[in-house]
Design an enzyme around this catalytic site. Structure first.
Site, mmCIF file in Angstrom:
data_model
loop_
_atom_site.group_PDB
_atom_site.id
_atom_site.type_symbol
_atom_site.label_atom_id
_atom_site.label_comp_id
_atom_site.label_asym_id
_atom_site.label_seq_id
_atom_site.Cartn_x
_atom_site.Cartn_y
_atom_site.Cartn_z
ATOM 1 N N HIS A 94 0.812 -1.232 0.000
ATOM 2 C CA HIS A 94 0.000 0.000 0.000
ATOM 3 C C HIS A 94 0.838 1.271 0.000
ATOM 4 O O HIS A 94 0.453 2.276 0.601
ATOM 5 C CB HIS A 94 -0.966 -0.014 1.190
ATOM 6 C CG HIS A 94 -2.085 0.959 1.099
ATOM 7 N ND1 HIS A 94 -2.793 1.202 -0.059
ATOM 8 C CD2 HIS A 94 -2.642 1.771 2.046
ATOM 9 C CE1 HIS A 94 -3.735 2.107 0.172
ATOM 10 N NE2 HIS A 94 -3.658 2.473 1.434
ATOM 11 N N SER A 255 -1.709 5.461 11.032
ATOM 12 C CA SER A 255 -0.853 6.331 10.237
ATOM 13 C C SER A 255 0.570 6.304 10.786
ATOM 14 O O SER A 255 0.777 6.249 11.998
ATOM 15 C CB SER A 255 -1.377 7.774 10.279
ATOM 16 O OG SER A 255 -0.458 8.650 9.641
ATOM 17 N N GLU A 418 -9.110 -2.197 3.394
ATOM 18 C CA GLU A 418 -8.355 -1.542 4.456
ATOM 19 C C GLU A 418 -9.162 -1.631 5.745
ATOM 20 O O GLU A 418 -10.165 -0.945 5.915
ATOM 21 C CB GLU A 418 -8.075 -0.090 4.074
ATOM 22 C CG GLU A 418 -7.491 0.046 2.675
ATOM 23 C CD GLU A 418 -6.914 1.412 2.396
ATOM 24 O OE1 GLU A 418 -6.250 1.975 3.291
ATOM 25 O OE2 GLU A 418 -7.125 1.922 1.278
ATOM 26 N N TYR A 454 -12.595 0.562 2.406
ATOM 27 C CA TYR A 454 -12.397 0.389 3.850
ATOM 28 C C TYR A 454 -13.395 -0.562 4.500
ATOM 29 O O TYR A 454 -14.478 -0.817 3.969
ATOM 30 C CB TYR A 454 -12.443 1.753 4.547
ATOM 31 C CG TYR A 454 -11.124 2.486 4.475
ATOM 32 C CD1 TYR A 454 -10.266 2.537 5.566
ATOM 33 C CD2 TYR A 454 -10.707 3.084 3.294
ATOM 34 C CE1 TYR A 454 -9.043 3.184 5.492
ATOM 35 C CE2 TYR A 454 -9.483 3.730 3.197
ATOM 36 C CZ TYR A 454 -8.656 3.775 4.305
ATOM 37 O OH TYR A 454 -7.439 4.400 4.226
ATOM 38 N N THR A 587 20.027 6.888 -3.561
ATOM 39 C CA THR A 587 20.064 7.460 -4.906
ATOM 40 C C THR A 587 18.690 7.973 -5.320
ATOM 41 O O THR A 587 17.660 7.515 -4.814
ATOM 42 C CB THR A 587 20.519 6.418 -5.944
ATOM 43 O OG1 THR A 587 19.549 5.353 -5.998
ATOM 44 C CG2 THR A 587 21.883 5.871 -5.606
#
Length: 644
Positions: A94, A255, A418, A454, A587
């Site tokens: 995700h 989160s 989710e 969700y 990088t």
């Protein structure tokens, strides 16, 4: 039976580095223009006696039925009925900074500049290659299951909704987050050869302003462990000695932005946060291997059901109010359009704290006219009848697979969405009670095999925050999934097969609008492809950023899957040796259009603290396309520079 055999495989699945709308945040202006880290698929085949399971963890935003169908079809051609929808779980980490446009449902291609066939093919080709390598790698392997807790890599971004849950749910998560870290480790002859780690946090440390492809915090955790264990050269056509996947679980309201602001927490630098949150997951995983470790025993099993989630009848024992209910057709709420503020705002004019126009029209008109919609969707402020539109144009899938995998004492509930931590807890409790497993050994494997947005508890749904507004099938969606999970668990416990039914219609044959053909490449006036435009300085020290720019070509001409657009080389007695490429965290490769058909490419390297003193150079590899479509590879090389 002599025990478990396991096979491991890894492959590049990076899509288009130019012009592809990124999937996850839904921002059309967030279009790829280069690579920070490449994306990988990591495949694990488990065998016990005659039973076999396949788990594929992909570093992409979402898994759609388009990807699953194509991968399974390719595997069927290669392996027959060895890997099917019944014993294969394909899941996403995700990341919100991967190119999109690979769905066969229009909703998910609306902000990606259309259907991206090259990105689709890169994902499918890479996932199949990873499985082929895992199948070839099958060997007797000792499996162990370990657990620990991690408290500083996630925060509940929807506390208002979480707090609506009953006390016996909330007290299970006293910090309003799910700290459990679970590691399935693999050893051969006392040497570690692989690990899969599950932990609930969104893969959104990188913000919606980032336009470089990134595997985000979970990708960094995998990258760090693999590079720490062996100086892995991902570009070699082989399976490295150690493969590590950091998979998702019930992270719907979790989160990584600990300060509840995009790109904030623990620092205000999104790149640093990606590394820090990734390192914390890695540290927790390696810590788990020294705590609560148990041998995996008991064999393998799997069950899969295809279920139409719209209009699904849920029995009273799962609804929580003692009454039977039906789910609704898929309809997004206004709060869904608002986005989750902790990870990135959605569209202007919408709010997680109420949307008066949509709320009023739904409450005073739509719900009064339709009692069934009121029962299934209220108090959602309805935005668009996706279920009705589906009859004309495929917008959101309604028929999806729900899975239950057993690897010894570990159970994985494959959910195509989710799942919030309390919704996950209820699914886990449902399965654990039926199969007699320890609750900690039952996990939700979110983002698996498809995407329905969700899954919230009915109580969380009532709050109509972002997650509730994104619970497409309404208030009774979670109870429906609990009922399905109970059916799978009962069949598994009793050793009874289930008729998995038919999948959703295959949409691969429909025509899709993709991006216009890019113009043939033209070198900048007075230059050839690969010419250096700006050179590095002469001397650097650790921590400095080295930059060189080149006359480039359109990156999508050749995605260089399993290859690289850049190299950092060190001069050795044997010649120039590559020490980093575009899959490394240190990088970056960035492309910019110059004029109508010209390109400028920036290659950059942040010198690691452990870089050896010596002489170095940067290289850029490109492919120019002429008007006839012919590709001509070229290479640009920077001036040399020293590191003191």
């Amino acid at each position: 039976m002599t025990g478990y055999s396991v096979g491991r495989g890894i492959s590049d699945i990076t899509g288009e580095p130019a012009d592809a709308g990124m999937l996850g945040y839904g921002k059309a202006e967030q279009r790829s223009d280069g690579i920070h880290t490449r994306l990988r698929a990591r495949a694990f085949v488990f065998e016990y006696g005659t039973d076999r399971l396949l788990l594929v963890v992909c570093e992409i935003p979402l898994i759609f039925d388009s990807i699953c169908n194509a991968v399974l079809a390719r595997l069927a051609t290669r392996f027959g009925d060895r890997y099917t929808a019944a014993n294969t779980m394909i899941t996403a980490t995700h990341t919100h900074c991967g190119p999109g446009g690979y769905s066969h449902h229009y909703t998910y291609n609306a902000t990606t500049n259309g259907y991206r066939a090259k990105t689709f093919d890169a994902i499918v080709d890479g996932a199949v290659k990873a499985v082929e390598r895992a199948d070839a790698d099958l060997s007797l392997t000792t499996l162990t299951l370990s657990r620990t807790e991690l408290h500083n890599a996630s925060v509940n971004r929807s506390r208002v909704a979480f707090d609506r849950n009953p006390l016996h749910d909330k007290t299970f998560f006293p910090e309003a987050n799910d700290p459990q870290v679970t590691v399935l480790a693999m050893e051969r002859e006392d040497a570690a050869v692989g690990a899969i780690t599950w932990f609930a946090t969104h893969n959104t440390s990188m913000t919606n302003t980032n336009t470089l492809i990134s595997s985000d915090n979970k990708g960094y955790a995998s990258y760090h462990w693999e590079r720490l264990t062996e100086n892995v050269d991902y570009l070699r056509d082989h399976t490295p000695s150690f493969i590590s996947a950091f998979a998702q679980t019930n992270s719907g309201d979790m989160s990584p932005n600990l300060n509840l602001k995009p790109g904030s927490g623990p620092t205000d630098d999104e790149v640093r946060n990606t590394r820090i949150i990734g390192l914390r997951q890695f540290d927790a995983a390696t810590k788990a291997l020294t705590e609560q470790t148990a041998a995996v025993v008991g064999g393998l099993d799997s069950r899969t059901l295809y279920v139409t989630l719209s209009g699904y009848e849920v029995a009273p024992e799962f609804t929580g109010d003692g009454k039977a209910h039906r789910t609704g057709p898929p309809i997004p709420g206004a709060a869904a359009i608002a986005g989750a503020s902790a990870d990135g705002d959605g569209f202007a004019g919408f709010s997680e704290n109420g949307n008066p126009l949509f709320d009023r029209v739904s409450r005073h008109l739509i719900y009064r006219l339709s009692g069934s919609l009121a029962d299934s969707h209220a108090p959602k402020g309805l935005v668009a009848p996706a279920g009705s539109i589906n009859k004309v144009v495929p917008m959101i899938i309604e028929r999806v697979p729900v899975q239950l995998f057993r690897i010894g004492q570990l159970y994985l509930i494959g959910i195509p969405g989710e799942v919030t931590i309390v919704a996950g807890l209820r699914l886990r409790r449902t399965v654990a009670a039926i199969v007699g497993a320890e609750l900690a050994d039952v996990l939700v494997a979110g983002y698996s095999n498809g995407y329905i947005h969700y899954v919230t508890t009915p109580e969380e749904y009532e709050a109509q925050r972002y997650e509730g507004g994104s619970t497409m099938f309404g208030k009774w969606e979670l109870p429906a999934l609990q009922q399905i999970a109970a059916q799978l668990a009962t069949a598994m416990r009793d050793g009874v097969a289930v008729d998995h039914g038919d999948p959703a219609p295959d949409l691969s044959g429909r025509k899709r609008r993709g991006p216009a053909q890019a113009p043939a490449d033209e070198a900048l006036s007075g230059h050839d492809f690969g010419d250096q435009l700006t050179a590095p300085a002469g001397r650097y020290v650790a921590g400095d950023r080295v930059v060189s720019t080149f006359v480039g070509a359109y990156p999508n001409n050749d995605l260089r899957r399993g290859d690289t657009y850049l190299e950092v080389q060190q001069q050795t007695e044997a010649g120039w040796a590559r020490i980093a490429d575009d899959g490394d965290f240190a990088t970056t490769y960035r492309w910019k259009r110059r004029g109508k058909a010209g390109s400028v490419v920036e290659v950059a390297w942040r010198i690691p603290d452990d870089a050896a003193a010596g002489t170095y150079r940067l290289r850029y590899h490109g492919d120019a396309r002429d008007a006839a479509g012919q590709l001509s590879p070229f290479t640009g090389t920077s001036n040399t520079f020293g590191i003191e």
